[in-house]
Structure formats: C-alpha cells, structure tokens
Design an enzyme around this catalytic site. Structure first.
Site, PDB file in Angstrom:
ATOM      1  N   ILE A  16       0.865  -1.184   0.000  1.00 57.95           N
ATOM      2  CA  ILE A  16       0.000   0.000   0.000  1.00 57.95           C
ATOM      3  C   ILE A  16       0.897   1.229   0.000  1.00 57.95           C
ATOM      4  CG2 ILE A  16      -1.732   1.306   1.295  1.00 57.95           C
ATOM      5  CD1 ILE A  16      -2.602  -1.436   2.522  1.00 57.95           C
ATOM      6  N   CYS A  17       0.740   2.064  -1.014  1.00 56.68           N
ATOM      7  CA  CYS A  17       1.526   3.291  -1.125  1.00 56.68           C
ATOM      8  C   CYS A  17       0.624   4.467  -0.755  1.00 56.68           C
ATOM      9  CB  CYS A  17       2.058   3.443  -2.549  1.00 56.68           C
ATOM     10  SG  CYS A  17       3.265   4.762  -2.694  1.00 56.68           S
ATOM     11  N   LEU A  18       0.766   4.930   0.467  1.00 59.63           N
ATOM     12  CA  LEU A  18      -0.105   5.983   0.988  1.00 59.63           C
ATOM     13  C   LEU A  18       0.739   6.894   1.871  1.00 59.63           C
ATOM     14  CD1 LEU A  18      -3.170   6.689   0.944  1.00 59.63           C
ATOM     15  CD2 LEU A  18      -3.398   5.300   2.992  1.00 59.63           C
ATOM     16  N   LYS A  20       3.487   6.791   5.650  1.00 54.83           N
ATOM     17  CA  LYS A  20       4.921   7.069   5.559  1.00 54.83           C
ATOM     18  C   LYS A  20       5.192   8.393   6.270  1.00 54.83           C
ATOM     19  CE  LYS A  20       4.770   6.226   0.987  1.00 54.83           C
ATOM     20  NZ  LYS A  20       5.204   6.220  -0.386  1.00 54.83           N
TER      21      LYS A  20
END
Length: 188
Positions: A81-83, A87
């Site tokens: 999951i790139c959110l 991060k």
C-alpha cells in the site's frame, strides 16, 4: 513502546462504528501489535461488493510512528500500500480507523502518479477499461465470499487432496473464506 491502552481504545471505537463504517480491526492473536483490518470495497468502484483484509503491524513507536499495512486480500500483484499517511505524513492524531478509511479511499481514487506497482499504474493511465476489468476480476475471485455452503467448500478442498478434518479446521479458522483456507492449507 507501543501505547497498548490507545490500541485497545481504537479497537473499541472501530467495534462501535463497524455497522456504519464497515471498518473492522481485530487482533491476530493475543499480541496487539499484529492486527487484521477489514474494509468494504468502495461503492461505484471496481472493488464494490468485495471485503478486503489488511495485515497491520504496529511498530514499537506507535502512535508516533505509522502502522505498517499490507493487503492480505489480493487486489493486484503485490499487496503493498503506497499511501503518504503510512509514511512521512503520519501524525499521532490519526488512528487505525482513519488509516483504513484512507486505504479504502485509495481504492476508490488510485494515485497513478505515486504508484506502488508501476505496471498497474500504467494500465490505469493508458488502458483504463482493462484496469477496471482486472480489478473487478480480482475482487470477484479474492474479495467476495463464495455462495457455496460449508459442506461444498470442504468437499472442494478434499477434492484438491486435503484431509477433510484439516479442510474443515482451516475453513473455520478463516471464517469460511475458501481462498484464505486454501492459502492456509498450502502454507503448511
């Protein structure tokens, strides 16, 4: 050190709001640092009607560090999951529920300019119909509960070569989800 009192409070909040939000968070075992989140597929998206499980690992610094989240239910080749809020944009004011709501929103409106999977992002941008068709297929295959009854599911797993008692046990441990039961049986 993980603030376990806060984690328990967040679990209670999710439990209270589950009917209205569809968001569920539960411990994987007695260890509150390993959780499973569940989100419904967003309405009017290719993920509509699916139920998506997300593995959540809380770092020692939670809530001052973001939780690590990865799809357990297959939505594309990788479950990553790139959110941004998972991060560098994480804030201790955010909760597991708000993070899961953001993941749900990401399914509704993907960010192809900041992708986790470049191939899927290119498909989204250049061949949107294929992207939608693929997402619907993955949802139908991996995120929807089969309409088969328990006995039919057990029989299906037995026909694949698994002992009946083991098949039944695996199905019970994953709430009747035959795809998860099959993964569990195959992983030993």
């Amino acid at each position: 050190m993980i603030d376990f009192a806060r984690v328990q409070k967040e679990l209670q909040e999710c439990s209270r709001d589950m009917e209205s939000s569809g968001i569920k968070v539960a411990p994987k075992s007695d260890n509150l640092a390993r959780l499973t989140g569940t989100i419904p597929g967003p309405i009017s998206s290719p993920y509509e009607g699916g139920t998506f499980q997300i593995d959540i690992t809380l770092p020692d610094g939670y809530p001052f560090e973001p939780p690590k989240m990865q799809f357990a239910t297959k939505v594309c080749q990788s479950g990553a999951i790139c959110l941004d809020i998972l991060k560098d944009q994480w804030s201790p004011a955010l909760t597991l529920k708000t993070a899961l709501l953001s993941v749900q929103a990401l399914l509704s409106a993907p960010e192809p300019d900041d992708p986790q999977d470049a191939v899927v992002a290119q498909q989204y941008l250049r061949d949107h119909q294929t992207f939608v068709g693929t997402a619907r297929y993955w949802t139908e295959t991996f995120a929807k509960t089969s309409s088969l009854g328990v006995e039919e599911k057990v029989q299906k797993l037995v026909e694949m070569g698994f002992p009946e008692a083991l098949a039944r046990s695996a199905l019970e441990s994953v709430g009747g989800d035959e795809n998860s039961a099959l993964e569990k049986l195959c992983s030993g």
